[in-house]
Design an enzyme around this catalytic site. Structure first.
Site, PDB file in Angstrom:
ATOM      1  N   GLU A 171      63.948 120.962  43.425  1.00  0.00           N
ATOM      2  CA  GLU A 171      63.777 119.654  43.651  1.00  0.00           C
ATOM      3  C   GLU A 171      64.715 118.559  43.248  1.00  0.00           C
ATOM      4  OE1 GLU A 171      59.545 118.416  43.518  1.00  0.00           O
ATOM      5  OE2 GLU A 171      60.036 116.400  42.781  1.00  0.00           O
ATOM      6  N   GLU A 175      61.029 108.695  42.127  1.00  0.00           N
ATOM      7  CA  GLU A 175      59.639 108.410  42.120  1.00  0.00           C
ATOM      8  C   GLU A 175      59.383 107.142  41.777  1.00  0.00           C
ATOM      9  OE1 GLU A 175      57.104 112.370  42.086  1.00  0.00           O
ATOM     10  OE2 GLU A 175      58.432 112.456  40.428  1.00  0.00           O
ATOM     11  N   TRP A 263      50.618 109.649  46.639  1.00  0.00           N
ATOM     12  CA  TRP A 263      49.762 110.358  46.150  1.00  0.00           C
ATOM     13  C   TRP A 263      48.865 109.886  45.039  1.00  0.00           C
ATOM     14  CZ3 TRP A 263      51.157 113.129  41.577  1.00  0.00           C
ATOM     15  CH2 TRP A 263      52.323 113.258  41.069  1.00  0.00           C
ATOM     16  N   THR A 272      49.965 113.697  33.723  1.00  0.00           N
ATOM     17  CA  THR A 272      50.334 113.240  34.864  1.00  0.00           C
ATOM     18  C   THR A 272      49.687 111.809  35.037  1.00  0.00           C
ATOM     19  OG1 THR A 272      50.144 115.318  35.819  1.00  0.00           O
ATOM     20  CG2 THR A 272      50.216 113.366  37.379  1.00  0.00           C
TER      21      THR A 272
END
Ligand code: NAG
Ligand code: NAG
Length: 313
Positions: A171, A175, A263, A272
């Site tokens: 990846e 972000e 999200w 997170t």
């Protein structure tokens, strides 16, 4: 004797229903050959190569063939239906017809206000359900440029621009988290090694949720550069990613899909949630990521156009 026979039968049925299953607890057959996250089906949601899991499907070739990179621009200000974007159910497997699709059903992605809009929606339990939009062609090295505005006007709301291979876990990303509206984070992973220590922030930017900026990832076999509004702020050289312990370069190199997503990062695991800025303040709705355009320039030229669409049933 009786009990022994019963035991043998139950062991046999166990092995055929569980040990034979590749797709979660199921074993996809010829009628519904494509596996996604433990379910088998035959439509685009399951069989399109950006979703389908070849190793877990009926046969390794049950998934539709990967379409390789072709230079393109998707201008989302063009009228819906003109080929830049569609819902996954409307994708018949031909990337020459549709460049980007919404991966989820129900879908919170649509063209509106001269852009592609990805919305994070509040669910009854106060968690958020977002959206993921993916390119229909994969890319193995190249330049990805997008003009966009983040949705992250509250802590907990994460917006992303990603180049990713789900199977291998390679990846490269930008972000946005709601607790930092004046910057974008850059990161990369290889081989599913989630090393969060490599994140680097861009220099300060005018509010990324209000202003549209141009975000660019330049990915070559030798290096990755992250650029905002024409200013490069980070380069990773493959040569510097060598890990002597495992004897590999921790460098993304597999054919990957360009995707955009919003999200809820605030209602998950603590690490997170802390990173995303805690639970979402729903009073700050709506949370809408707006993408005006995406341009992809492939690193390899000339060997990309051999793709044949599947025979759709
Ligand atoms: C394109 O060709 C190059 C050079 O031969 C090769 O390394 C690369 O894997 C090919 N890319 C794709 C997507 O087929
Ligand atoms: C990155 O690698 C390419 C070749 O793959 C090279 O042409 C370019 O100069 C490199 N860029 C940087 C910033 O090192």
């Amino acid at each position: 004797m009786k009990t022994t026979l019963l035991a043998v039968i139950s062991v046999l049925s166990l092995s055929s229903s569980v040990l034979g299953a590749k797709c979660g607890t199921q074993d996809c057959g010829a009628e519904t050959p494509c596996c996604v996250k433990g379910f088998c089906n035959r439509n685009a949601l399951y069989c399109a190569p950006f979703n389908c899991e070849p190793a877990n499907s009926f046969t390794p070739t049950s998934c539709w063939e990967t379409a390789h990179c072709v230079d393109h621009t998707a201008d989302f200000a063009q009228p819906p239906g003109s080929g830049s974007f569609a819902q996954v159910a409307d994708y018949k497997g031909d990337p020459n017809q549709i460049k980007y699709v919404s991966k989820f059903e129900p879908s919170n992605a649509k063209q509106a206000n001269n852009q592609l809009e990805l919305t994070l929606v509040k669910q009854p339990d106060s968690t958020g359900f977002g959206a993921v939009v993916t390119g229909t062609r994969a890319i193995q090295y190249g330049t990805v440029t997008a003009v966009l505005r983040s949705a992250s006007t509250s802590g907990g709301v994460v917006s992303s621009m990603i180049v990713r291979n789900d199977v291998r876990g390679d990846e490269i990303d930008f972000e946005f988290v709601g607790s930092e509206r004046q910057t974008v984070q850059s990161n990369y992973y290889s081989n599913n090694l989630l090393d969060y220590t490599k994140m680097i922030r861009s220099p300060a930017l005018p509010d990324t949720t209000q202003a549209y900026h141009t975000y660019e990832i330049v990915w070559t076999p030798d290096n990755i550069t992250w650029i905002v509004n024409g200013q490069a702020f980070r380069t990773v050289n493959r040569a510097d990613t060598w890990d002597p312990e495992t004897g590999v370069f921790k460098y993304p190199e597999s054919e990957s899909y360009v995707s955009f997503s919003v999200w809820d990062g605030g209602s998950g695991a603590k690490g997170t949630s802390d990173w995303a800025g805690g639970p979402i303040n729903w009073a700050a709705e709506p949370f809408v990521m707006g993408i005006k355009s995406v341009t992809v320039s492939c690193f390899f030229k000339g060997n990309e156009t051999t793709y044949k669409p599947p025979t759709v049933v």
